[in-house]
Scaffold this motif. Structure first.
Motif, short mmCIF file in Angstrom:
data_model
loop_
_atom_site.label_atom_id
_atom_site.label_comp_id
_atom_site.label_asym_id
_atom_site.label_seq_id
_atom_site.Cartn_x
_atom_site.Cartn_y
_atom_site.Cartn_z
N TYR A 167 40.66 55.46 55.38
CA TYR A 167 42.02 55.94 55.14
C TYR A 167 42.39 57.04 56.14
O TYR A 167 43.49 57.08 56.67
CB TYR A 167 42.12 56.46 53.71
N SER A 168 41.42 57.92 56.39
CA SER A 168 41.66 59.03 57.32
C SER A 168 41.88 58.54 58.74
O SER A 168 42.67 59.11 59.50
CB SER A 168 40.46 59.99 57.28
N LYS A 169 41.20 57.47 59.12
CA LYS A 169 41.29 56.95 60.50
C LYS A 169 42.47 56.01 60.72
O LYS A 169 42.75 55.63 61.85
CB LYS A 169 40.01 56.20 60.86
N GLY A 170 43.17 55.59 59.67
CA GLY A 170 44.29 54.68 59.87
C GLY A 170 44.39 53.58 58.85
O GLY A 170 45.42 52.95 58.68
N GLY A 171 43.28 53.29 58.16
CA GLY A 171 43.33 52.34 57.05
C GLY A 171 43.24 50.89 57.42
O GLY A 171 43.83 50.04 56.75
N ALA A 172 42.46 50.56 58.47
CA ALA A 172 42.33 49.15 58.87
C ALA A 172 41.74 48.31 57.76
O ALA A 172 42.10 47.13 57.60
CB ALA A 172 41.48 49.05 60.13
N GLY A 173 40.84 48.88 56.97
CA GLY A 173 40.20 48.12 55.90
C GLY A 173 40.80 48.36 54.53
O GLY A 173 40.24 47.92 53.53
N ILE A 174 41.95 49.05 54.47
CA ILE A 174 42.58 49.40 53.19
C ILE A 174 43.63 48.37 52.81
O ILE A 174 44.44 47.95 53.64
CB ILE A 174 43.23 50.79 53.26
N ASP A 175 43.64 47.96 51.55
CA ASP A 175 44.71 47.14 50.98
C ASP A 175 44.93 47.59 49.54
O ASP A 175 44.25 48.50 49.06
CB ASP A 175 44.36 45.66 51.05
N PHE A 176 45.89 46.95 48.87
CA PHE A 176 46.21 47.34 47.49
C PHE A 176 46.15 46.13 46.57
O PHE A 176 46.41 45.00 47.00
CB PHE A 176 47.60 47.99 47.42
N PHE A 177 45.78 46.37 45.32
CA PHE A 177 45.68 45.29 44.34
C PHE A 177 46.45 45.66 43.08
O PHE A 177 46.78 46.83 42.86
CB PHE A 177 44.22 45.01 44.00
N GLY A 178 46.70 44.64 42.24
CA GLY A 178 47.33 44.88 40.94
C GLY A 178 48.81 44.55 40.93
O GLY A 178 49.38 44.00 41.88
N GLY A 179 49.50 44.85 39.79
CA GLY A 179 50.92 44.57 39.64
C GLY A 179 51.17 43.37 38.75
O GLY A 179 50.28 42.58 38.44
N SER A 180 52.43 43.23 38.32
CA SER A 180 52.82 42.14 37.42
C SER A 180 52.82 40.80 38.16
O SER A 180 52.90 40.75 39.39
CB SER A 180 54.21 42.41 36.85
N GLU A 181 52.77 39.71 37.35
CA GLU A 181 52.79 38.36 37.90
C GLU A 181 53.64 37.46 37.00
O GLU A 181 53.88 37.76 35.83
CB GLU A 181 51.37 37.78 37.99
N ILE A 182 54.11 36.34 37.58
CA ILE A 182 54.76 35.28 36.80
C ILE A 182 53.73 34.19 36.61
O ILE A 182 53.27 33.58 37.59
CB ILE A 182 56.01 34.72 37.50
N VAL A 183 53.31 33.96 35.36
CA VAL A 183 52.29 32.95 35.06
C VAL A 183 52.89 31.91 34.13
O VAL A 183 53.34 32.25 33.03
CB VAL A 183 51.05 33.59 34.42
N ASN A 184 52.91 30.66 34.62
CA ASN A 184 53.50 29.57 33.83
C ASN A 184 54.92 29.90 33.40
O ASN A 184 55.32 29.65 32.25
CB ASN A 184 52.63 29.26 32.60
N GLY A 185 55.68 30.50 34.31
CA GLY A 185 57.07 30.81 34.04
C GLY A 185 57.30 32.03 33.19
O GLY A 185 58.45 32.35 32.86
#
Length: 574
Positions: A167-185
């Motif tokens: 993260y300190s160097k720029g975050g080349a290996g950083i991503d984000f997970f989670g959040g709502s989803e639409i499942v089967n409508g």
């Protein structure tokens, strides 16, 4: 900041609105005025609803765009991508429906929690900057030693630490997970988001390390003392040391100080015994026994272990019997080093100053000189002094009227004045080049061969440590390295760590300075002038501070009142 726009999200709505208006016009022309009015009203209502929807989404987007404070734009862009997916879901939901309102609250809560978590990660980055130095050449972080206040704890989760580093160097290996989803409508709400780190630059065929930083769990754990960049607590350690000082080096310790000091003077057959004061050894043993009895009750943690100079790479379990014993041994050693009376004459010094024994001791030094130089005449500094034909009493060439020219190499005892001239000569040599420091180290070693101190010039110390660690360095790094790299490695300031243990201060060794190499540490001593050199010499001879003050300050002492012949006073205890 811009506005949120999902491509195609609202185009169909506006087309329907236009078609509705056109159909209404035709129907009106055909005489179907009532239906046309209804269609026009519906079209306007739909248009108004979609405008509200669009305005609401853009309002949420504007809020989240200004809320996150990331270390760099690359990581911020990845976080915005996560939020855009949440807004995409929101755009598919009927405006002001239960699902719409639920997802709106979910996004708001997600952003609120993320903002707190990102601020905490930024604090971890600040700690990282204090605990590690970044090498631009190798693009690696090198930790400071873990045996000082604020140093890194061995218990830190290395994967989480590497997440903060990335993260300190720029975050080349950083991503984000989670959040709502639409499942089967159907909308499935999830406000639990976080950072995911994946190790970069992994060799082909190797599995990269990964770790998740769950924001909700992180926020809950932080007030309870969890830190990704965990550090030793110097203040808490000082509290522990002070409590133990009161227990083991308080009044009981001082009250049990007992040592026999006698001054015997022969006057024909007369003998005079001066006094008895209290001794350090007996008190020390009594307090050590008291400490050993309390070992099972000791409370400590990883920070305490590292602050008592335990191996900073060893993870300690306070419930493990061997770990408890090892910690107790180091704690007692730290207590002794910090609080024990090392120079016994410092205790109750006011009584000693007034005693005839002390007066005799000072007078003897002034008259006969300071002993302990029986082997110093073999050193280069002493030989060179005589070779140049210098008078030890003046430091200059022998005067023409002096007939009894006794060189310094023939004197076993040196008066303070002669010793002062030697220090002035050494000071000149040191200012002319590093060889003078080597000569000073040789003199210090010669005047007290049994001393626990080991004195070396910077050049000697550098060579000694490099020679001792070069094979370990090659084994750990796969290269021979240069002296500076090996010294940093020995001090624990390189990415690789020595298997043979750290040599503290090795990276600070430079030519032209004097170092005390006692134990596995290099401590620089001040030799900027002859007064500092003189002070070091007097210390190494073994004189206590009060005697040094008499010598350096040239303070006269009272003449001793000798007893009459044949008197034999009894010993007195103080």
């Amino acid at each position: 900041m811009g506005t949120y726009q999902k491509p195609g999200s609202f185009a169909a709505d506006y087309s329907a609105i236009g078609k509705g208006i056109a159909d209404s016009a035709k129907n009106f022309a055909a005489g179907k005025s009532q239906q046309a009015k209804a269609a026009l009203a519906a079209a306007k209502a739909g248009q108004k609803q979609n405008l509200k929807k669009n305005k609401a989404i853009n309002s949420i987007y504007a809020d989240i765009s200004s809320s996150a404070k990331f270390n760099n734009t690359q990581v911020q862009a990845k976080y915005k991508s996560l939020l855009d997916r949440q807004l995409d879901i929101l755009s598919t939901l009927p405006f002001d429906s239960d699902d719409w309102n639920t997802q709106t609250r979910a996004i708001t809560d997600m952003v609120k929690g993320s903002k707190i978590a990102i601020e905490l990660v930024n604090q971890e980055k600040n700690d990282l900057d204090e605990v590690y130095t970044f090498d631009n050449t190798t693009q690696t972080f090198n930790p400071i030693t873990g045996n000082i206040a604020g140093g890194p704890l061995a218990t830190n989760d290395q994967d989480k630490v590497d997440l903060v580093k990335d993260y300190s160097k720029g975050g080349a290996g950083i991503d984000f997970f989670g959040g709502s989803e639409i499942v089967n409508g159907k909308l499935v709400v999830n406000t639990n988001v976080g950072m995911k780190w994946t190790e970069q630059g992994v060799a082909q065929g190797m599995i990269p390390r990964t770790t998740d930083l769950n924001f909700n769990n992180y926020i809950i754990a932080k007030p309870k003392g969890y830190d990704i960049i965990g550090r030793t607590d110097g203040e808490a350690f000082d509290v522990t040391m002070n409590l133990n000082k009161d227990l083991y080096f308080g009044q009981d310790y001082k009250d049990n100080f007992e040592e026999t000091v006698t001054t015997t003077i022969q006057i024909n057959k007369g003998e005079y015994t001066e006094e008895v004061i209290k001794s350090y050894e007996e008190s020390q043993k009594a307090q050590k026994d008291k400490f050993d009895a309390a070992r099972p009750k000791l409370n400590f943690n990883q920070s305490d272990w590292q602050m008592v100079q335990g191996n900073p790479n060893r993870i300690i379990d306070p419930t493990n019997p061997q770990d408890r014993e090892d910690y107790a041994d180091l704690l007692w050693q730290s207590l002794e080093d910090r609080y024990a009376i090392k120079d016994r004459s410092k205790f109750d010094i006011k009584k000693l100053e007034k005693s005839d024994a002390f007066a005799i001791k000072i007078n003897d030094i002034r008259g006969r000189g300071i002993g302990g130089f029986e082997t110093a005449w073999q050193t280069q500094a002493f030989k060179d002094f005589d070779a140049r034909g210098l008078d030890p009493s003046t430091g200059s060439a022998w005067g023409p009227g002096v007939t009894n020219k006794v060189g310094i190499t023939s004197r076993k005892n040196l008066t303070p004045k002669v010793l002062k001239n030697i220090t002035k000569d050494l000071d000149k040599k040191i200012k002319n080049g590093p060889s003078g420091v080597t000569e000073l180290a040789e003199v210090l070693t010669a005047i007290n061969p049994s001393s626990r101190h080991s004195f070396k010039s910077g050049a000697q110390a550098r060579q000694e440590v490099v020679e001792a660690y070069k094979d370990d360095y090659a084994s750990q790094t796969g290269s021979a390295g240069n002296p500076m790299q090996i010294l940093k490695f020995a001090a624990g300031k390189a990415s690789a760590q020595p298997t043979m243990g750290l040599y503290y201060g090795a990276d600070q060794i430079v030519p032209g300075k004097l170092f005390d190499m006692t134990g596995n540490s290099a401590r620089s001593l001040k030799i900027d002038n002859d007064a500092q050199i003189y002070d070091i010499l007097l210390d190494e001879i073994g004189l206590n501070q009060k005697v040094k003050e008499y010598i350096i300050g040239n303070i006269p002492v009272k003449a001793r009142n000798l007893p009459t012949e044949g008197t034999r006073p009894k010993s007195k205890t103080k």
